[in-house]
Design a protein around this motif. Structure first.
Motif, PDB file in Angstrom:
ATOM      1  N   ARG A 361       0.826  -1.197   0.000  1.00 35.07           N
ATOM      2  CA  ARG A 361       0.000   0.000   0.000  1.00 35.07           C
ATOM      3  C   ARG A 361       0.875   1.268   0.000  1.00 35.07           C
ATOM      4  NH1 ARG A 361      -5.509  -1.799   3.275  1.00 35.07           N
ATOM      5  NH2 ARG A 361      -5.533  -3.930   2.449  1.00 35.07           N
ATOM      6  N   GLU A 362       0.369   2.361   0.542  1.00 37.95           N
ATOM      7  CA  GLU A 362       1.141   3.607   0.479  1.00 37.95           C
ATOM      8  C   GLU A 362       2.453   3.535   1.254  1.00 37.95           C
ATOM      9  OE1 GLU A 362      -0.887   7.329   0.901  1.00 37.95           O
ATOM     10  OE2 GLU A 362      -2.589   6.701  -0.332  1.00 37.95           O
ATOM     11  N   PRO A 363       2.508   2.903   2.447  1.00 38.15           N
ATOM     12  CA  PRO A 363       3.816   2.767   3.101  1.00 38.15           C
ATOM     13  C   PRO A 363       4.831   2.031   2.233  1.00 38.15           C
ATOM     14  CG  PRO A 363       2.064   2.296   4.659  1.00 38.15           C
ATOM     15  CD  PRO A 363       1.410   2.401   3.313  1.00 38.15           C
ATOM     16  N   GLY A 364       4.374   1.049   1.455  1.00 38.34           N
ATOM     17  CA  GLY A 364       5.281   0.326   0.566  1.00 38.34           C
ATOM     18  C   GLY A 364       5.834   1.208  -0.537  1.00 38.34           C
ATOM     19  N   GLY A 365       4.977   2.082  -1.087  1.00 34.83           N
ATOM     20  CA  GLY A 365       5.464   3.030  -2.087  1.00 34.83           C
ATOM     21  C   GLY A 365       6.511   3.960  -1.499  1.00 34.83           C
ATOM     22  N   LYS A 415       7.115   8.131 -17.237  1.00 28.90           N
ATOM     23  CA  LYS A 415       7.847   7.792 -18.451  1.00 28.90           C
ATOM     24  C   LYS A 415       8.096   6.294 -18.564  1.00 28.90           C
ATOM     25  CE  LYS A 415      11.413  10.146 -19.827  1.00 28.90           C
ATOM     26  NZ  LYS A 415      12.700  10.899 -19.801  1.00 28.90           N
ATOM     27  N   ASP A 416       8.032   5.570 -17.431  1.00 27.63           N
ATOM     28  CA  ASP A 416       8.247   4.122 -17.520  1.00 27.63           C
ATOM     29  C   ASP A 416       6.991   3.377 -17.954  1.00 27.63           C
ATOM     30  OD1 ASP A 416       6.597   3.913 -15.276  1.00 27.63           O
ATOM     31  OD2 ASP A 416       8.207   3.418 -13.890  1.00 27.63           O
ATOM     32  N   GLY A 417       5.883   4.104 -18.116  1.00 25.24           N
ATOM     33  CA  GLY A 417       4.644   3.492 -18.582  1.00 25.24           C
ATOM     34  C   GLY A 417       3.789   2.884 -17.494  1.00 25.24           C
ATOM     35  N   LYS A 418       4.267   2.866 -16.239  1.00 20.85           N
ATOM     36  CA  LYS A 418       3.524   2.221 -15.161  1.00 20.85           C
ATOM     37  C   LYS A 418       3.439   3.075 -13.894  1.00 20.85           C
ATOM     38  CE  LYS A 418       4.587  -2.514 -16.635  1.00 20.85           C
ATOM     39  NZ  LYS A 418       5.212  -3.824 -16.242  1.00 20.85           N
ATOM     40  N   SER A 419       4.462   3.864 -13.619  1.00 22.35           N
ATOM     41  CA  SER A 419       4.477   4.664 -12.397  1.00 22.35           C
ATOM     42  C   SER A 419       3.577   5.884 -12.533  1.00 22.35           C
ATOM     43  CB  SER A 419       5.911   5.103 -12.065  1.00 22.35           C
ATOM     44  OG  SER A 419       6.731   3.987 -11.803  1.00 22.35           O
ATOM     45  N   VAL A 420       3.250   6.472 -11.389  1.00 21.61           N
ATOM     46  CA  VAL A 420       2.380   7.649 -11.396  1.00 21.61           C
ATOM     47  C   VAL A 420       3.158   8.883 -10.964  1.00 21.61           C
ATOM     48  CG1 VAL A 420       0.196   6.443 -11.062  1.00 21.61           C
ATOM     49  CG2 VAL A 420       1.588   7.021  -9.082  1.00 21.61           C
ATOM     50  N   ASP A 421       2.816  10.014 -11.569  1.00 22.73           N
ATOM     51  CA  ASP A 421       3.435  11.290 -11.223  1.00 22.73           C
ATOM     52  C   ASP A 421       2.739  11.956 -10.044  1.00 22.73           C
ATOM     53  OD1 ASP A 421       5.095  10.999 -13.449  1.00 22.73           O
ATOM     54  OD2 ASP A 421       3.743  12.138 -14.747  1.00 22.73           O
ATOM     55  N   CYS A 422       1.422  11.724  -9.915  1.00 15.34           N
ATOM     56  CA  CYS A 422       0.596  12.469  -8.972  1.00 15.34           C
ATOM     57  C   CYS A 422      -0.194  11.517  -8.090  1.00 15.34           C
ATOM     58  CB  CYS A 422      -0.388  13.375  -9.720  1.00 15.34           C
ATOM     59  SG  CYS A 422       0.357  14.347 -11.056  1.00 15.34           S
ATOM     60  N   TRP A 423      -0.391  11.928  -6.843  1.00 17.43           N
ATOM     61  CA  TRP A 423      -1.183  11.099  -5.926  1.00 17.43           C
ATOM     62  C   TRP A 423      -2.643  11.081  -6.341  1.00 17.43           C
ATOM     63  CZ3 TRP A 423      -5.443  11.554  -2.840  1.00 17.43           C
ATOM     64  CH2 TRP A 423      -5.654  10.523  -1.912  1.00 17.43           C
ATOM     65  N   ASN A 424      -3.285   9.910  -6.181  1.00 13.69           N
ATOM     66  CA  ASN A 424      -4.734   9.802  -6.285  1.00 13.69           C
ATOM     67  C   ASN A 424      -5.187   8.717  -5.328  1.00 13.69           C
ATOM     68  OD1 ASN A 424      -5.144   7.121  -7.790  1.00 13.69           O
ATOM     69  ND2 ASN A 424      -3.710   8.201  -9.143  1.00 13.69           N
ATOM     70  N   SER A 425      -6.459   8.548  -5.160  1.00 12.75           N
ATOM     71  CA  SER A 425      -6.987   7.640  -4.140  1.00 12.75           C
ATOM     72  C   SER A 425      -6.712   6.174  -4.432  1.00 12.75           C
ATOM     73  CB  SER A 425      -8.492   7.857  -3.982  1.00 12.75           C
ATOM     74  OG  SER A 425      -9.165   7.590  -5.206  1.00 12.75           O
ATOM     75  N   LEU A 426      -6.266   5.850  -5.642  1.00 10.00           N
ATOM     76  CA  LEU A 426      -5.978   4.459  -5.999  1.00 10.00           C
ATOM     77  C   LEU A 426      -4.510   4.104  -5.846  1.00 10.00           C
ATOM     78  CD1 LEU A 426      -8.209   4.077  -9.198  1.00 10.00           C
ATOM     79  CD2 LEU A 426      -8.741   3.393  -6.856  1.00 10.00           C
ATOM     80  N   VAL A 427      -3.682   5.052  -5.471  1.00 12.23           N
ATOM     81  CA  VAL A 427      -2.241   4.804  -5.372  1.00 12.23           C
ATOM     82  C   VAL A 427      -1.946   3.637  -4.434  1.00 12.23           C
ATOM     83  CG1 VAL A 427      -0.129   5.784  -4.370  1.00 12.23           C
ATOM     84  CG2 VAL A 427      -1.390   7.059  -6.099  1.00 12.23           C
ATOM     85  N   GLY A 428      -2.696   3.541  -3.340  1.00 10.51           N
ATOM     86  CA  GLY A 428      -2.443   2.483  -2.375  1.00 10.51           C
ATOM     87  C   GLY A 428      -2.743   1.088  -2.876  1.00 10.51           C
ATOM     88  N   THR A 429      -3.389   0.948  -4.036  1.00 10.81           N
ATOM     89  CA  THR A 429      -3.692  -0.373  -4.603  1.00 10.81           C
ATOM     90  C   THR A 429      -2.649  -0.816  -5.616  1.00 10.81           C
ATOM     91  OG1 THR A 429      -5.017   0.485  -6.461  1.00 10.81           O
ATOM     92  CG2 THR A 429      -6.139   0.157  -4.353  1.00 10.81           C
ATOM     93  N   MET A 430      -1.670   0.036  -5.909  1.00 10.43           N
ATOM     94  CA  MET A 430      -0.690  -0.254  -6.955  1.00 10.43           C
ATOM     95  C   MET A 430       0.494  -1.043  -6.418  1.00 10.43           C
ATOM     96  SD  MET A 430      -0.502   3.487  -8.811  1.00 10.43           S
ATOM     97  CE  MET A 430       0.699   2.890 -10.014  1.00 10.43           C
ATOM     98  N   ASP A 431       1.244  -1.671  -7.338  1.00 13.35           N
ATOM     99  CA  ASP A 431       2.538  -2.248  -7.003  1.00 13.35           C
ATOM    100  C   ASP A 431       3.415  -1.137  -6.434  1.00 13.35           C
ATOM    101  OD1 ASP A 431       5.489  -2.791  -7.661  1.00 13.35           O
ATOM    102  OD2 ASP A 431       4.600  -4.739  -8.117  1.00 13.35           O
TER     103      ASP A 431
END
Length: 531
Positions: A361-365, A415-431
């Motif tokens: 989740r977000e701590p992992g990011g 630019k890597d095609g998978k990472s996000v530049d900006c926070w949103n409410s779904l960030v915690g569900t990502m790798d």
């Protein structure tokens, strides 16, 4: 980088001068123990809980910060960690807690038996590695109280491990409700990134070694006896995640104290890169942050190179206190021993000994971003003309078959095609390797600001999520702020919103509330939509 430059940069972010009566570690622990007795009710401590010191930070002015883990009825509490802050005279100033919830659970007797928890974790490992035939899969359940995911509950924390078809390690942690059997969370438990010596990536580099009779060992007595060994393309043999038979780490020796040839065909060349990476990371943390070794205790780690068969990975392992490097498959990756990868992976060790940010989740990011940030700052610190500092991760190890020029791009993570530049409410569900983009983007903006520029011979161009223009305050101040936030304010459950608060607190400590640096931290977080 010259010695003069190092002194100048350290001076730019140095805390107040050390006082003669600065408290010792043991004094800080004694003071914190007294504070726990006085503040037990405020901190939610009860007779059913026990505390254990994990880390101690003593500021130059005598301020003290003691970090604790907690148990409930002898069970580890995930999210039970907290930090006690003390003034120079030992008086209680406050605390940061991973959770303020009541940690008690109705019972510590699980309805779900341990063997069933183990089966669920083994199945989760196989599912996460879909397409691979895994062998030697084992799982070791540990009963815990989970306070990281809502109301505290009894849970099984199960580490499952195995080997892929090439014999390389795979591992995953499954957190399961011990009453209902429901999966709470899951995450990978191998944290990835993916004399002188002629290195593969960093040119000719100096090495401190140890004479042994008529030869030399690649062991550095000046940095906690760190050493580099040959894993001989073998892998660990583990039972129930306890590695009783690790891949060898046969220490490299050399007759003339000139190591490697600069070619991957010479097995000592990768060892040169690994040892150089360890040395440089040690020096960065010691000279810039005053931290002596990964754990802050002066103990050196060790390296294993040539691990596994065409292994496209590198990882830090707390259980052996060691770094492990694969050779890559030659198509997508070369040997994974570049300087920023070494700094990245060993910084996972620093995180585990301090904030212990949960790897999901977000701590992992934030955990992954912390390693990207410090891996990058290690690369800049080295000042190596063969590998100039930039804000790309792993640019030296990628091959044409990988399809892009780096693993990650901190100026523009997307630019890597998978990472996000900006926070949103779904960030915690990502790798976590992709949700880290938010903090990586913040770090770049805080150091360098927005807009195009060339750094280390690489073109960078960072935009902002709110359209604002951000002015950077430099890499050294970024490092000082993030390190203090990590070691003094962040906990295992820190989210992006919590990281904003932690870094603002750190900037206030170092430079003052309302300072240029404090305002820059706020602006950089807003620029990545963390408000």
């Amino acid at each position: 980088m010259s010695a003069a430059a190092i002194t100048l940069l350290a001076g730019a972010v140095a805390p107040p001068a050390v006082t003669a009566d600065r408290p010792t570690r043991s004094t800080a622990i004694d003071n914190a123990t007294s504070a726990l007795l006085d503040q037990a009710a405020r901190l939610g401590l009860t007779s059913a809980q026990e505390t254990k010191v994990r880390d101690v930070i003593v500021d130059a002015d005598g301020g003290q910060h003691v970090r604790y883990d907690r148990t409930f009825r002898q069970l580890p509490v995930l999210g039970g960690d907290f930090i006690v802050h003390l003034s120079p005279d030992g008086a209680y100033r406050g605390a940061n807690r991973a959770t303020s919830a009541d940690l008690s659970v109705p019972s510590v007797e699980p309805d779900l038996p341990a063997p069933k928890a183990a089966d669920l974790a083994a199945a989760a490992l196989r599912t996460a590695n879909l397409g691979e035939t895994l062998r030697k899969v084992t799982a070791k359940p540990q009963l815990v109280v989970d306070a990281l995911h809502g109301s505290p509950k009894l849970a099984w924390r199960t580490e499952a491990a195995g080997q892929d078809s090439l014999g390389n390690p795979v591992a995953r942690v499954l957190l399961t409700d011990a009453v209902t059997g429901r999966q709470i969370d899951a995450w990978d438990s191998i944290e990835t990134a993916t004399g002188d010596g002629q290195s593969l990536y960093s040119g000719k580099v100096p090495l401190e070694t140890t004479p042994t009779g008529s030869a030399y060992e690649l062991t550095d007595p000046t940095r906690g006896n760190t050493y580099t060994g040959d894993a001989q393309n073998k892998t660990d043999r583990c039972v129930l995640v306890v590695c009783l038979n690790r891949a060898p780490a046969t220490v490299f020796t050399d007759a003339d104290n000139h190591w490697g040839s600069g070619s991957a065909s010479d097995r000592a060349t990768a060892a040169v890169d690994a040892q150089y990476g360890t040395d440089t990371t040690w020096d960065y943390y010691e000279k810039v942050h005053g931290r002596l070794g990964i754990a802050g205790d002066g103990k050196g780690s060790y390296n294993r190179v040539h691990y596994g068969s065409k292994y496209n990975n590198a990882f830090w392992d707390d259980s052996c206190f060691c770094m492990t490097y694969g050779d890559g498959d030659g198509t997508t990756f070369g040997p994974l021993v570049s300087l920023d990868v070494a700094g990245h992976e060993m910084s996972h060790g620093v995180t585990s000994k301090t904030a212990a940010l949960t790897y999901s989740r977000e701590p992992g990011g934030l955990n992954e971003a912390t390693s990207d940030i410090f891996g990058t700052l290690v690369e800049f610190y080295a000042g190596n003309s063969s590998d100039p500092g930039d804000w790309l991760i792993g640019e030296k190890i990628v091959k044409p078959g990988f399809g892009r020029s780096a693993l990650r791009y901190m100026d523009q993570p997307s630019k890597d095609g998978k990472s996000v530049d900006c926070w949103n409410s779904l960030v915690g569900t990502m790798d976590v390797h992709y949700s880290s983009g938010v903090a990586n983007h913040f770090a770049y903006l805080l150091a360098e600001g927005s807009g195009p520029k060339s750094i280390g011979g690489v073109q960078h161009n960072s935009t902002t999520c709110n359209g604002a223009t951000v002015t950077g305050i430099g890499k050294d101040k970024l490092g000082a702020i993030w390190y203090r936030a990590l070691t003094v304010y962040m906990t295992s459950s820190t989210t992006y919103a919590g990281a904003r608060t932690a870094t603002l607190n750190a900037a206030k400590d170092l430079y003052g509330a309302g300072s240029t640096e404090y305002d820059a931290v706020a602006a950089a977080w807003s620029a990545v939509s963390v408000n």
